[in-house]
Structure formats: structure tokens, C-alpha cells
Design a protein around this motif. Structure first.
Motif, mmCIF file in Angstrom:
data_model
loop_
_atom_site.group_PDB
_atom_site.id
_atom_site.type_symbol
_atom_site.label_atom_id
_atom_site.label_comp_id
_atom_site.label_asym_id
_atom_site.label_seq_id
_atom_site.Cartn_x
_atom_site.Cartn_y
_atom_site.Cartn_z
ATOM 1 N N ARG A 44 0.899 -1.167 0.324
ATOM 2 C CA ARG A 44 -0.023 0.215 0.492
ATOM 3 C C ARG A 44 1.291 1.646 -0.309
ATOM 4 O O ARG A 44 1.990 1.541 1.091
ATOM 5 C CB ARG A 44 -0.414 0.219 1.119
ATOM 6 C CG ARG A 44 -1.690 1.520 1.219
ATOM 7 C CD ARG A 44 -3.401 1.294 2.518
ATOM 8 N NE ARG A 44 -4.101 2.533 1.791
ATOM 9 C CZ ARG A 44 -4.611 2.534 2.941
ATOM 10 N NH1 ARG A 44 -4.338 2.420 4.096
ATOM 11 N NH2 ARG A 44 -5.542 3.695 2.716
ATOM 12 N N GLN A 65 8.149 0.932 6.625
ATOM 13 C CA GLN A 65 9.350 2.436 7.136
ATOM 14 C C GLN A 65 8.368 2.992 8.259
ATOM 15 O O GLN A 65 7.499 3.446 8.289
ATOM 16 C CB GLN A 65 10.138 2.456 6.581
ATOM 17 C CG GLN A 65 9.644 4.363 6.071
ATOM 18 C CD GLN A 65 9.701 4.807 5.346
ATOM 19 O OE1 GLN A 65 10.089 4.912 4.257
ATOM 20 N NE2 GLN A 65 11.658 5.370 6.172
ATOM 21 N N THR A 66 8.375 3.796 9.225
ATOM 22 C CA THR A 66 8.321 4.312 10.382
ATOM 23 C C THR A 66 7.321 5.952 9.629
ATOM 24 O O THR A 66 8.559 6.292 8.228
ATOM 25 C CB THR A 66 9.309 5.374 11.270
ATOM 26 O OG1 THR A 66 9.600 4.352 11.698
ATOM 27 C CG2 THR A 66 8.369 5.695 12.600
ATOM 28 N N GLY A 67 6.027 6.071 9.979
ATOM 29 C CA GLY A 67 5.344 7.105 9.168
ATOM 30 C C GLY A 67 5.002 6.392 7.736
ATOM 31 O O GLY A 67 3.640 7.221 7.095
ATOM 32 N N SER A 68 5.246 5.345 7.267
ATOM 33 C CA SER A 68 4.440 4.823 5.865
ATOM 34 C C SER A 68 2.735 4.456 6.077
ATOM 35 O O SER A 68 2.070 4.364 5.053
ATOM 36 C CB SER A 68 5.491 3.898 5.520
ATOM 37 O OG SER A 68 5.507 2.506 6.909
ATOM 38 N N GLY A 69 2.842 4.867 7.076
ATOM 39 C CA GLY A 69 0.936 4.399 7.576
ATOM 40 C C GLY A 69 1.019 2.748 7.793
ATOM 41 O O GLY A 69 -0.266 2.825 7.390
ATOM 42 N N LYS A 70 1.368 2.628 8.701
ATOM 43 C CA LYS A 70 1.315 1.347 9.260
ATOM 44 C C LYS A 70 -0.019 1.402 10.611
ATOM 45 O O LYS A 70 -0.735 0.800 9.914
ATOM 46 C CB LYS A 70 2.074 0.759 10.563
ATOM 47 C CG LYS A 70 3.888 0.325 9.202
ATOM 48 C CD LYS A 70 4.125 -0.487 9.912
ATOM 49 C CE LYS A 70 5.288 0.860 10.866
ATOM 50 N NZ LYS A 70 5.649 1.787 10.638
ATOM 51 N N THR A 71 0.240 2.655 11.255
ATOM 52 C CA THR A 71 -1.217 2.446 12.493
ATOM 53 C C THR A 71 -2.073 2.635 11.875
ATOM 54 O O THR A 71 -3.731 2.142 11.981
ATOM 55 C CB THR A 71 -0.824 3.649 12.928
ATOM 56 O OG1 THR A 71 0.305 3.110 13.543
ATOM 57 C CG2 THR A 71 -1.467 3.292 14.311
ATOM 58 N N TYR A 72 -2.223 3.878 10.960
ATOM 59 C CA TYR A 72 -4.113 4.758 9.918
ATOM 60 C C TYR A 72 -4.354 3.328 9.367
ATOM 61 O O TYR A 72 -4.963 3.012 9.287
ATOM 62 C CB TYR A 72 -2.514 5.278 8.434
ATOM 63 C CG TYR A 72 -3.467 5.963 8.062
ATOM 64 C CD1 TYR A 72 -4.578 6.924 8.209
ATOM 65 C CD2 TYR A 72 -4.388 5.708 6.603
ATOM 66 C CE1 TYR A 72 -6.099 8.069 7.921
ATOM 67 C CE2 TYR A 72 -5.170 5.994 6.110
ATOM 68 C CZ TYR A 72 -6.070 7.073 6.059
ATOM 69 O OH TYR A 72 -6.929 7.541 5.599
ATOM 70 N N ARG A 120 1.349 5.364 0.735
ATOM 71 C CA ARG A 120 0.494 5.625 1.505
ATOM 72 C C ARG A 120 0.627 7.601 0.297
ATOM 73 O O ARG A 120 1.528 7.421 -0.146
ATOM 74 C CB ARG A 120 1.615 6.385 2.736
ATOM 75 C CG ARG A 120 0.785 7.885 3.145
ATOM 76 C CD ARG A 120 1.524 7.653 4.795
ATOM 77 N NE ARG A 120 2.652 8.560 4.684
ATOM 78 C CZ ARG A 120 2.912 9.381 3.919
ATOM 79 N NH1 ARG A 120 2.699 10.572 3.266
ATOM 80 N NH2 ARG A 120 4.904 9.978 4.323
ATOM 81 N N ALA A 121 -1.100 8.115 0.807
ATOM 82 C CA ALA A 121 -1.362 8.878 -0.133
ATOM 83 C C ALA A 121 -0.077 10.517 0.597
ATOM 84 O O ALA A 121 0.215 10.103 1.975
ATOM 85 C CB ALA A 121 -2.529 9.679 0.530
HETATM 86 P P1 ADP Z 1 3.449 4.605 10.689
HETATM 87 O O1 ADP Z 1 2.694 3.644 11.220
HETATM 88 O O2 ADP Z 1 3.363 3.393 9.876
HETATM 89 O O3 ADP Z 1 4.339 5.291 11.547
HETATM 90 P P2 ADP Z 1 1.579 6.583 10.195
HETATM 91 O O4 ADP Z 1 0.316 4.802 10.258
HETATM 92 O O5 ADP Z 1 1.140 7.182 12.026
HETATM 93 O O6 ADP Z 1 2.400 5.423 10.053
HETATM 94 O O7 ADP Z 1 0.708 7.275 9.495
HETATM 95 C C1 ADP Z 1 1.706 8.205 9.259
HETATM 96 C C2 ADP Z 1 1.110 9.862 8.947
HETATM 97 O O8 ADP Z 1 0.482 9.960 7.503
HETATM 98 C C3 ADP Z 1 -0.225 10.028 9.957
HETATM 99 O O9 ADP Z 1 -0.944 10.991 9.810
HETATM 100 C C4 ADP Z 1 -1.283 8.441 9.367
HETATM 101 O O10 ADP Z 1 -2.748 9.873 9.486
HETATM 102 C C5 ADP Z 1 -1.227 10.004 7.742
HETATM 103 N N1 ADP Z 1 -1.554 8.968 6.778
HETATM 104 C C6 ADP Z 1 -0.682 7.959 6.377
HETATM 105 N N2 ADP Z 1 -1.636 6.651 5.493
HETATM 106 C C7 ADP Z 1 -2.535 7.372 5.167
HETATM 107 C C8 ADP Z 1 -3.626 7.806 4.292
HETATM 108 N N3 ADP Z 1 -3.337 6.076 3.092
HETATM 109 N N4 ADP Z 1 -4.014 8.574 3.851
HETATM 110 C C9 ADP Z 1 -3.783 9.169 4.604
HETATM 111 N N5 ADP Z 1 -3.158 9.520 5.738
HETATM 112 C C10 ADP Z 1 -2.365 8.718 5.937
#
Ligand code: ADP
Ligand code: MG
Length: 984
Positions: free
Chosen positions: A80, A160-167, A82-83
Motif C-alpha cells: 500500500r 518504515q515509520t510514517g508509511s501508514g501502518k497504524t493508519y 501512502r497518500a
Molecule cells: P506508521 O504507523 O507507519 O509510523 P502512521 O500510520 O502513523 O505511520 O502514518 C503517518 C502519518 O501519515 C499519519 O499522520 C497518518 O494519518 C498519515 N497517513 C498514513 N497513511 C495515510 C493514508 N493512506 N491516507 C492519508 N493519510 C495517511
């Protein structure tokens, strides 16, 4: 994974089952991947932990409830993207340059350098526009369904950190419900499926940090341990809180608690969430009906055996687990030290990820030993049956290294050998075949619909006819009934008249008789008077002698009279009876008369009713007719729009097909060109058969056949070895050799070394760049120039080197070569090198002054597709840097591109057939248009219309919206548009 529920059957083995776990290999595995098939019969209240069936087998594929097949023996892997966030959008990170997604082919391309890329296949590719719902459906829905079917499952996010896992996994969607992540959606689906009074869903939420497990629901409780049932191998975590959830609200509350605790715990530990793994454990206990219970239920329903069954209602409980794992950032596994992360932490993150990867590989490779015990994470996940891995990647070029790492990790798990690339050819044939099949299907569907429509119309017509017949029939029957009624009325009237005249006759007869009897009555009165007179006379005569005879006479007369009287009386009596009879007859006549009247009024009523019915029937008929016509109208409109839609769709498919055919043609041309390149290289090789590093290694890895690549890889190793043994200095000194052969081999070796990122700095430090530039300057030989330019292009990928190339007069040299060279290969290398330099913000002036831009444009004379692509890339890079500098206020003059005369070329190529060139040019146009100083030139050259076209037609949404924004915000463009509108 992918195990059949039939443990002994071997019949389901498909040809693909070579990758599946086979039964014979498993026995040594005591704690295999378990599928819990034996439900526990329990009549008590608390359902015991179900017994996991020991190491199970995968024979063939198991279909889940949606009917989809699970993917046989390996994890389902999705990537996936990330946007882009606001900052990335602002800088317009030209992501397309280094990762390209092809979701429809489930492929992804990673660019290695300017002209080489690698392609990877996954189970699904989710682009930046993919919604959370789609992500859930593509990656998690099947796993959740198999958990509901009683199997264990896991969903893991890696990246990687910030790539959207938690999102992706943990978003609660509180502001926007469409943003709900996999955790919330999975629990919602589970709660919808179960029965809340019989089944239970419990949730634990754990954090794994440095191999120690902490309860995120009760954060004080740390060092949670994993217990293992020696017999069944079942895993549990007895000290962790497990909370029961009943509805959506309790799910959200629970996840919120976990989230808050995760934050505060990490704050206390002076770390952050990206360095630990978060694991959500969902346990579903479902009560199910066994065969025996079903039989009992049937008996109960039939009402028999009630007595026997009382108190025997045993509960059968099936339990399964779902693990949702938000892994630590993949970057945390190796970037210790420079970001202040403890070495220890990184070690543990790495340990978990490696252990997890090993387990997955072992399962996929059918290994007899699966190293579950290597880390707490792999122990927790080991009885997962259905699994899904989501690799999240970031969109910015800064993420390049980590993205590559994550993609390779995913590929390893996909069980392709590391580095195995797909043969890069777009499968137009099968795509066009598919389109043709789709087209056929659509045509068939269209035909079917048309047929159905005619049938429906016929059916309707038939119904209308039937209704009309029915109406006619009803009308006829009504008429007949009315006629019958009229005759009946006539008959009754006649009868009535006859009765009346008969009665009148009888009446007059009676009246006559009455008159007669009245007359008789008068005679009787006269007789009575005569009798009295006789009595008087006889009294008078009593004393008279002769009276005797008279008396006798009179007596006789009296007797005579009395007899007469008697008969008269009888007559009177008879008359009275008759009178009575007549009176009765009169009464009867009256009664008959009233009866007739009643019958008449009844008939009138009936007639009224009939006419009302007729009126209603008429009304209904009118109604029916209008409905039928309405229906017919509606049907025609509906089918017409449907046909119209189908036609449009067909037209679109046809257009797409045409486009694909066009692209196919271009590709074929490219293929021809490539094979020409190949032949050239081959010829070159044939000249140099005896040298170990020579020939086959084309300096720029131009040859794309996989066989060649293997050879190249082999030779790269040889060169690396040589590099170690001989030393870079020595190789570089050979560049100056008097022997042409030696020189040419040396330059090829250097070009090869320069293709590896790790060597680029070393080569420059050792003076390699100066030597290469000298070669480029002094050599007349096309091969020398081509290889040397390729090497310079490779070195120009690195920012430090770019500046060095400029200070050593590289741009002037490259410009000269660009103007002189004829060979397409050489021109491509030179254009690639200049394009790389164009991407550096600091070199803009010098590039323009050194003639770089004009040289780039000059090379367009070859009309060679690859050269044009490099030119377009260079111009896009240059425009991007200019627009960035202007946005940051570092530049305010007119674009150097415009000054160097690039606009006409840009505009004339904006609608080229080559999508690669067009993409770069569209980007360049958007950048140039952003600054008012360029606007007038832009309008004069006709750029405004191209910008409008881009804002409507460009295939990339972000570029379309950038173009739209630019159009509306520029006063010059607005004024021009108004002017055009006004002028006739
Ligand atoms: P990770 O858990 O991989 O470190 P996060 O899930 O915290 O990353 O995502 C980092 C930032 O990007 C957050 O602010 C999150 O809201 C945003 N983000 C991640 N994926 C998306 C997405 N598909 N669409 C919009 N925002 C996203
Ligand atoms: Mg996170």
C-alpha cells in the motif's frame, strides 16, 4: 496455511501444490500451524479452550465462506502506497520517477537508475487513492471470515515509520467513518456475524518492546508471559487482560484505552511507538450445532421425545483467534546510533522481524522445522492459519532505500528468490485478449437484454389483449343480465295486471250478491211483520169459530213461510261466508300487491348495483389502460438508457483498445530498437572474446534479457573481485594507457563500477571523474564516448558528484558531445547525465550558461524515443527546481528554460504519443505556468491551451488539480481567457 478441512484426503492436490506443506513432512513438527477443527463439547457454563488439532496439512486449497480460494501455502501480500501529505504535495515529489504502481497487473516497478528498473509481482497493489474499505477488503476480509469459520488468522503491517501502518490498522475513524482501519472493521464484521447472547468476543491488546510484553489495557501489568499447553501446543497469555466486547461502542472505547496507554507507556520509557510492536488479540468463541444437536433440534420441533431430551442441551463451543499486528518501523531495525536509538532496541526489533520472516519462509518453503521459538512475536503468531501481510511504503524519494528494503522483504515472503525480476514486458496481448473477451461479454449481455426487452413488451401486449377480452366479456354478460331483468319485470307486471282484473271481477260479483242478500233481508223483515199481524189476527179470531180454519190455513202458511225463512237464513249464512272469503281475498290481494312492490324495489336496487359495478369496471379499465401505457413508457425509457450506457461503455472499451494497440506499436518499435542495441553490443563482444571482464557487460546495463542480466550479475561479481584485488587506482591509471584495447576495457570496468551507488564516491575521490571527462574530451571513437558518457551519467546520480562535474567543466563537455555525436546510444547517455544534473537546485544558472539546456534540446534531432524521454525528464527536473526556488523566494526572474528557448519544443511535444515523454512534459508545463513572470511567454507560445488540456485530460489526478489551481490563480491566464471569450 490454506489447509483443507479433510485431513486424510489427498485428492485435492492441485498442480500448484508443490509449494504447499505436505503431510509426510510434518510429523516432526510438534507445534505446527494449527487449525482448530475439533469442537469441544461442554455442558458447563465456561467453555474450555478448544483443542487445536496437531500439525495439520494443506491439501489443495481451502475455500472460505465468500467462495474465494485462499492462496495456498503462503501469506497473502499487499503493498500500500501512502497518500502524499501536504508537504510532499507542495514539493511535488516526483514519485513516479522511482516507484511505479500497476494495480491492475498487481505489479510494481522500482527504478534503479535513469534507464533501468525492476518489476515485482504481489497479491495486490493499493495505490495512494485506495480507500480504507478497499484495503480492508483486499487484505483482511478473507482472514476475518476464516476466523469466523473457526480458524486462526493474522494480519500484519510492515513498513518504515510514517508509511501508514497504524493508519491502515488502527485508525478509529472518529472524525470520518470512512477512515476506519482494519481493527475496527474486523471487530465490526465479527460482532455482526455472531449471536450476542450465545457467543463471546474478547480482546487483549499487547505491546512487545525489547522482547518483553506489556498489557496495553492495564499498563501497570508488564512482563506478560506466553504459556504453552504441552499437549496441544496451544498458546495463551493468562496474565493479560481480556475484555469482552459487545458492540461497536465498547470496541472503540477499548481501542482508545489501548492507544492512550501506548502513548503514556512509551513516554515513560522515553521511547516512541515506532520502536515497539502492538498486537491486538481477538478471541471469538462461537457456539455451534453438532450433528447430534441438529437431530435433537429436529426432534424437539416435531414435539416427540421432549421428555427424554430435557436437560441434555449441551453447548458446543468453537474458539478461534485473530491477531492484528502493527510492527515496529522497519527502519528501526538498522538505523541505530545516528538517530539516538539504542543499539539494544534495534537488535530486538531486528530479531522479531527476522524471526517472523524466517517462520513465514519456513512455512512457505515446506520446511520440517519452523523456528517459532526464536522470538516472542513469532511464538505469539505461530498458530495462525490464514495470514495477510500489508507492506506500507511512503511516496517521497527520501523513502527510496526503506521502500526498496520493504519491497524486497515482501518479495522474499512471496517466495520468489531475492532479486528475481519479472521479465519486463507489458502483456498487451493477454490484456487485449481480455478486453476482447469483455467486449464479447458486453455484446452478448446487450443482446440478452434486448431479447428480454422484446419478450417483456410482448408479454405486456398479451396482457393488455387479455384484459380487453375480459372487459368485453364482462360487458356482454352485463347486457344479458339487464335484458333478463327487463323481461322478468314485464312478466311480473303482466301477472300483476291479471291478478288485479280477476280480483276486480270477483269484487263486482260479490257486490251483486251482497245486494241480493240485502233484498232477501228486507223480505224477512216483511215476513216478521206479517207474522205479528197473523198473531194479532189469530188472537182476534180465537174466539171466533170460523177462525179455526183460517188459523189452520195461516198455520200452514206460517210453516211455509218458516221453511222459506229457514232457507233464506241458510242462504244468508252462505253469503256471509262468501263475504268473509271475499274479504280474505281482498286482504290477500293487498299482501300480494305489497310483495310485488317489494320485489320491484329489490330489482331496482339490484339494477342500481349492477350499474355501479359497471361504472367501477369502466373506471378500472381506464386505470389499467393508463397504467399499462405508463409501464410501457417506463420500460422503453429504461431500456433505452441502458442501451445508451452499454453503447458508451462499448465505445470506451473500443477507444481503450485502440490506445493499447497504439502503445503496442510503439513498444514493438522500441523492441526493434533494443534488439538493434543488443546486436551492436554483441558485435562489440565478438571483437573481444578473450578478456575476462570485457564485452558482455554492457556499461549501462542496456540489455534487458534475463539471461544477459544473469551473466551481468556474474561479471559484476568478477569485477568487484578484480576491484578488490587490483585496486581502484590501478584501474583508473589504465584509462590513460597507450594501448587502445586496455583503455577501452578500463573504461568499461569503471562504467560498471559507477553503476553501483556504493562505488560512486570512491571513484570520484580517486580522480576517476577527471579521467572520464578527459576521455570524453579527447576521444573521437564513438564507443569510448558512449561508455564514458554512461559512466558520467551514473556518477551524476549523486548530489556531491553533480557539483564536481560542474566545477570540472563537465557540462560544457557534455554539451559539446551532445552537439557532435550521432550515435543514439551516446546521445542517450549524455541526455541522461544532463537530466540528472538538471535535478540539482544549486546548478541551475551554471547549467544554462554552460549550454546544457540548449544541448539537451539539440539532441531532440535524433527523434529517438529513449533520447526524447531523457530530454523530457531533464526539462521536467529543471522546471521543478526552478519552481521550487521561486516558491521559496530564491528566484524571481523569468525561467531560464524559456530564455534558452525550450518552450516551443515543450509545447510541440506536449501531445506526443509516448506516455513517458508526455508525463514529464506535462509536469514541466505545470511548473512553468506557476509563476506570473513566465505567464506572458507561456500564453504567447500557446501553453495556456495545453494547460487547459492537462487540467482536463492528464491521467494523474495530482497534476490535473495542479493545472486547475494554476489556471484559476494566475491573473494573466484569467485575463487571456476572458479576452478570448469576449472576442467573437
Ligand atoms: P506508521 O504507523 O507507519 O509510523 P502512521 O500510520 O502513523 O505511520 O502514518 C503517518 C502519518 O501519515 C499519519 O499522520 C497518518 O494519518 C498519515 N497517513 C498514513 N497513511 C495515510 C493514508 N493512506 N491516507 C492519508 N493519510 C495517511
Ligand atoms: Mg505507527
Amino acid at each position: 496455511m490454506a489447509m483443507s478441512s479433510d485431513r486424510t484426503s489427498t485428492s485435492g492436490i492441485s498442480p500448484r501444490s508443490a509449494t504447499m506443506v505436505r503431510v509426510e513432512k510434518i510429523p516432526s513438527l510438534t507445534t505446527g500451524i494449527n487449525k482448530q477443527t475439533s469442537p469441544v463439547i461442554n455442558s458447563g457454563a465456561a467453555p474450555p479452550r478448544p483443542k487445536a488439532v496437531s500439525p495439520t496439512i494443506s491439501h489443495g486449497k481451502r475455500a472460505n465462506r465468500s467462495g474465494k480460494e485462499s492462496n495456498g501455502g503462503r501469506i497473502r501480500i499487499a503493498v500500500r502506497l501512502r497518500a502524499r501529505n501536504a508537504e510532499e504535495l507542495l514539493n511535488d515529489a516526483d514519485f513516479g520517477d522511482y516507484v511505479e504502481l500497476m494495480p491492475e497487473l498487481r505489479r510494481l516497478r522500482l527504478r534503479k537508475n535513469s534507464w533501468d528498473y525492476e518489476t515485482y509481482q504481489f497479491d495486490s497493489i493499493l495505490s495512494e487513492t485506495a480507500s480504507q474499505k478497499r484495503v480492508y477488503e483486499a487484505t483482511a476480509k478473507d482472514v476475518v471470515e476464516s476466523v469466523l469459520d473457526g480458524y486462526n488468522g493474522m494480519i500484519v503491517a510492515y513498513g518504515q515509520t510514517g508509511s501508514g501502518k497504524t493508519y491502515t490498522l488502527g485508525n478509529l475513524g472518529e472524525q470520518d467513518a470512512s477512515e476506519r482501519g482494519i481493527m475496527v472493521r474486523a471487530l465490526e464484521d465479527i460482532l455482526t456475524d455472531i449471536s450476542t447472547d450465545k457467543d463471546t468476543v474478547t480482546v487483549s491488546y499487547l505491546q512487545l518492546y525489547m522482547e518483553s510484553i506489556r498489557d496495553l489495557l492495564v499498563p501497570e501489568s508488564e512482563n506478560i508471559t506466553i504459556a504453552e499447553d504441552a499437549k496441544t501446543g496451544d498458546i495463551s497469555w493468562p496474565r493479560a487482560t481480556s475484555a469482552e466486547v459487545k458492540d461497536q461502542k465498547s470496541v472503540i472505547e477499548l481501542l482508545q484505552t489501548g492507544e492512550t496507554n501506548r502513548f503514556s507507556v512509551n513516554k515513560k520509557l522515553k521511547t516512541d511507538a515506532s520502536r515497539s510492536h502492538a498486537i491486538l488479540l481477538v478471541t471469538v468463541r462461537k457456539s455451534i450445532q453438532t450433528k447430534a444437536e441438529r437431530q435433537q433440534a429436529t426432534l424437539n420441533e416435531n414435539g416427540s421425545s421432549m421428555q427424554i431430551l430435557k436437560g441434555q442441551n449441551a453447548a458446543t463451543v468453537r474458539s478461534s483467534k485473530l491477531f492484528i499486528v502493527d510492527l515496529a518501523g522497519s527502519d528501526r531495525a538498522d538505523k541505530f546510533g545516528n538517530e539516538g536509538i539504542m543499539l539494544e532496541e534495534a537488535k530486538f526489533v531486528n530479531l522479531s522481524l527476522t524471526a517472523l520472516g524466517k517462520c513465514v519462509n519456513a512455512v512457505a518453503e515446506n520446511s520440517t522445522h519452523i523456528p517459532f521459538k526464536d522470538s516472542n512475536l513469532s511464538r505469539l503468531l505461530r498458530d495462525s492459519f490464514e495470514a495477510s501481510l500489508i507492506i506500507t511504503i511512503g511516496p517521497s524519494p527520501q523513502h527510496r532505500a526503506e521502500t526498496t528494503k520493504a519491497i524486497l522483504f515482501g518479495q522474499k515472503i512471496m517466495k520468489l528468490e531475492n532479486g528475481t525480476k519479472l521479465k519486463e514486458e507489458f502483456d498487451y496481448k493477454s490484456l487485449s485478449k481480455k478486453l476482447a473477451t469483455d467486449l464479447d461479454k458486453l455484446i452478448a449481455e446487450n443482446e440478452k437484454q434486448e431479447k428480454m426487452m422484446t419478450e417483456a413488451q410482448e408479454e405486456m401486449q398479451r396482457k393488455v389483449d387479455e384484459a380487453q377480452l375480459l372487459m368485453m366479456d364482462a360487458e356482454k354478460r352485463l347486457k344479458l343480465a339487464l335484458q333478463g331483468m327487463a323481461t322478468e319485470m314485464d312478466r311480473l307486471n303482466e301477472e300483476h295486471k291479471a291478478t288485479i282484473s280477476k280480483l276486480e271481477e270477483e269484487c263486482s260479483q260479490l257486490e251483486n250478491e251482497l245486494k241480493k242478500s240485502r233484498e232477501t233481508h228486507d223480505t224477512i223483515k216483511e215476513l216478521a211483520i206479517a207474522e205479528k199481524e197473523i198473531q194479532i189476527r189469530s188472537e182476534r179470531l180465537r174466539n171466533q169459530k170460523d177462525v179455526k180454519e183460517c188459523i189452520e190455513r195461516y198455520q200452514h202458511e206460517v210453516t211455509e213461510m218458516t221453511r222459506k225463512f229457514e232457507s233464506e237464513r241458510l242462504q244468508k249464512e252462505k253469503l256471509q261466508v262468501r263475504l268473509q272469503e271475499i274479504e280474505d281475498g281482498m286482504k290477500k290481494r293487498d299482501k300480494l300487491k305489497s310483495e310485488n312492490q317489494e320485489q320491484l324495489s329489490r330489482l331496482a336496487k339490484q339494477m342500481e348495483k349492477e350499474s355501479r359495478l359497471r361504472e367501477e369496471a369502466e373506471k378500472e379499465l381506464v386505470n389499467w389502460k393508463s397504467q399499462v401505457s405508463l409501464l410501457a413508457k417506463e420500460e422503453t425509457v429504461k431500456s433505452e438508457t441502458e442501451v445508451e450506457l452499454l453503447k458508451q461503455e462499448l465505445e470506451e472499451h473500443r477507444k481503450q483498445k485502440e490506445m493499447l494497440e497504439k502503445e503496442m506499436k510503439i513498444l514493438k518499435q522500441k523492441m526493434l530498437h533494443l534488439s538493434y542495441d543488443h546486436d551492436e553490443t554483441r558485435k562489440f563482444l565478438d571483437r573481444e572474446p578473450e578478456r575476462p571482464w570485457s564485452g558482455k557487460e554492457s556499461p549501462m546495463s542496456m540489455n534487458r534479457s534475463s539471461h544477459m542480466r544473469e551473466t551481468i550479475n556474474g561479471q559484476r561479481a568478477t569485477i568487484a573481485k578484480l576491484f578488490e584485488q587490483v585496486g581502484l587506482q590501478k584501474i583508473l591509471s589504465l584509462l590513460e594507457s597507450d594501448d587502445v584495447d586496455v583503455r577501452i576495457h578500463a573504461v568499461k570496468v569503471v562504467a560498471n563500477l559507477a553503476a553501483e551507488e556504493g562505488n560512486q564516491e570512491k571513484i570520484v575521490q580517486a580522480g576517476g571523474l577527471s579521467s572520464l571527462l578527459r576521455l570524453l574530451q579527447n576521444s573521437e571513437d564513438e564507443i569510448f564516448r558512449s561508455v564514458a558518457a554512461g559512466a558520467v551519467a551514473n556518477l551524476a546520480m549523486n548530489e556531491t558528484n553533480q557539483e564536481l562535474i560542474m566545477t570540472q567543466g563537465g557540462i560544457e563537455l557534455l554539451a559539446r558531445t551532445a552537439n557532435e555525436a550521432e550515435d543514439a546510444q551516446t546521445l542517450r547517455m549524455v541526455a541522461g547525465a544532463i537530466a540528472n544534473l538538471c535535478g540539482n537546485d544549486k546548478l541551475q544558472w551554471r547549467l544554462s550558461e554552460g549550454g546544457g539546456i540548449r544541448a539537451l534540446l539539440g539532441m531532440a534531432r535524433t527523434q529517438h524515443g529513449d533520447v526524447l524521454a531523457q530530454i523530457a525528464r531533464g526539462i521536467a527536473n529543471f522546471a521543478k527546481c526552478e519552481s521550487r526556488a521561486a516558491a521559496q523566494g530564491q528566484r524571481n526572474g523569468k525561467s531560464l528554460l524559456i530564455k534558452d528557448g525550450a518552450l516551443p519544443w515543450i509545447i510541440s511535444n506536449a501531445t506526443t504519443d509516448s506516455s513517458q515523454v508526455r508525463r514529464h512534459i506535462e509536469l514541466a508545463l505545470c511548473h512553468l505556468a506557476q509563476h506570473e513572470v513566465n505567464a506572458k511567454d507561456f500564453v504567447d507560445a500557446g501553453g495556456l491551451w495545453e494547460l487547459i488540456r492537462i487540467s482536463r485530460e492528464c491521467s494523474r489526478e495530482d497534476i490535473r488539480s495542479l493545472a486547475r489551481r494554476t489556471l484559476t490563480s494566475s491573473p494573466t491566464f484569467q485575463a487571456e481567457l476572458r479576452r478570448v471569450q469576449r472576442s467573437p
